[in-house]
Write an enzyme that holds these catalytic residues in place. Structure first.
Site, PDB file in Angstrom:
ATOM      1  N   GLU A  48      -7.908  61.557  11.453  1.00 43.94           N
ATOM      2  CA  GLU A  48      -6.902  60.755  12.153  1.00 43.94           C
ATOM      3  C   GLU A  48      -7.554  59.851  13.191  1.00 43.94           C
ATOM      4  O   GLU A  48      -8.218  60.331  14.111  1.00 43.94           O
ATOM      5  CB  GLU A  48      -5.877  61.643  12.863  1.00 43.94           C
TER       6      GLU A  48
ATOM      7  N   GLU B 128       5.803  62.776  16.873  1.00 44.50           N
ATOM      8  CA  GLU B 128       4.869  63.060  17.972  1.00 44.50           C
ATOM      9  C   GLU B 128       5.155  62.130  19.154  1.00 44.50           C
ATOM     10  O   GLU B 128       4.394  61.213  19.438  1.00 44.50           O
ATOM     11  CB  GLU B 128       3.417  62.838  17.513  1.00 44.50           C
TER      12      GLU B 128
END
Length: 300
Positions: A140, A233
């Site tokens: 990521e 998130e």
């Protein structure tokens, strides 16, 4: 597509988190990996009882975890943590482990060549372990204010390619909004290795609270054939002025390890209170469900 939540958003017992997600209508929980303290049989029962999946976990690289540290013992300990995270995901029936660079590490400690070599070697070893367990690593990119080595989709893709064919990529639209010239091109670039997708609005608020066009984002994912999870998130903004509007609590005294307290202080104003957190989750779910339904026939 399905919708999940990452449980670092509000540190609390998993019993509480999973029950809330089920009640609100979420499909999954992306769990923060704490292999040493997670009661796996208990978590599996919680998930099954509430009809919630755990598709994957975040290998939270902080608090001394660093796969490209200039200290060999740090790299070894970080690799061990990553392997135990893979085992955790496999036992919970998941299929991916999100691997960001060390959060808060913004200054190199070794040469570019050494850091890259250590990172590739560590991830290759971890991916071999993951492949045997039926799990994929997924690199990521995070924005430059959180880490420095992997910030963009093309960097994550290059790393994944060097690690091997089973290694994938996780993209996060909040970080992409900072680092990518075009988030659409970044999604297209990673189409063959995109394993998972993180979502928050442009200010890292609840989905729908900012300026992102969620029909366009979900449509772009559909266009590359992505049918995995959208994992929420969001974070309350750092605001210590009289204008602060979000009800929050100080992370101190909540039983959190020092690395998590520091992370919360560095990235937000604190910890959500339950009512506010539930409201943000509700708005995000409504926005994402609407976008998924609206783009259902869009298979460009």
């Amino acid at each position: 597509m399905k919708i999940a939540v990452h449980n670092w958003l509000r540190p609390e017992p998993l019993d509480v988190s999973i029950e809330r997600l089920a009640r609100l209508g979420y499909d999954g929980l992306e769990i923060t990996s704490k292999p040493a303290t997670t009661d796996i049989p208990h978590v599996k029962k919680l998930l099954a009882d509430n009809g919630v999946e755990s598709p994957g976990a975040l290998a939270f690289m902080a608090g001394g975890l660093d796969l490209f540290s200039d200290e060999p013992f740090v790299r070894a300990g970080s690799l061990d943590y990553l392997k135990r995270t893979i085992d955790l995901v496999a036992e919970l029936g998941g299929y991916f482990v999100t691997v960001p660079c060390t959060v808060g590490k913004v200054v190199p400690t070794a040469s570019e060549e050494d850091e890259w070599r250590w990172y590739v070697e560590g991830l290759r070893t971890a991916q071999e372990h993951a492949t045997a367990a039926g799990v994929r690593l997924a690199v990521e990119p995070l924005n430059r204010f959180e880490t420095y080595l992997i910030n963009r989709a093309d960097q994550a893709l290059r790393l994944a390619e060097e690690v091997g064919p089973d290694c994938g990529v996780v993209l996060d639209i909040f970080h992409m909004n900072i680092e990518e010239r075009s988030w659409r091109q970044a999604i297209e670039l990673c189409r063959d290795r995109l394993v998972h997708f993180h979502v928050a609005d442009n200010t890292r608020g609840a989905c729908g609270d900012g300026e992102f066009d969620w029909n366009a984002i979900v449509g772009a994912l559909r266009a590359i054939g992505y049918d995995g999870y959208l994992s929420v998130e969001f974070m309350p903004p750092i605001d210590r002025t009289p204008l602060a509007a979000s009800p929050i609590d100080d992370p101190e005294g909540q039983g959190l390890e020092a690395s998590m307290v520091r992370w919360l202080r560095d990235h937000s104003s604190g910890v959500f209170r339950e009512t506010e957190y539930t409201a943000w989750l509700t708005r995000s779910l409504r926005t994402l469900r609407t976008a998924i339904a609206t783009t259902a026939g869009d298979r460009r």
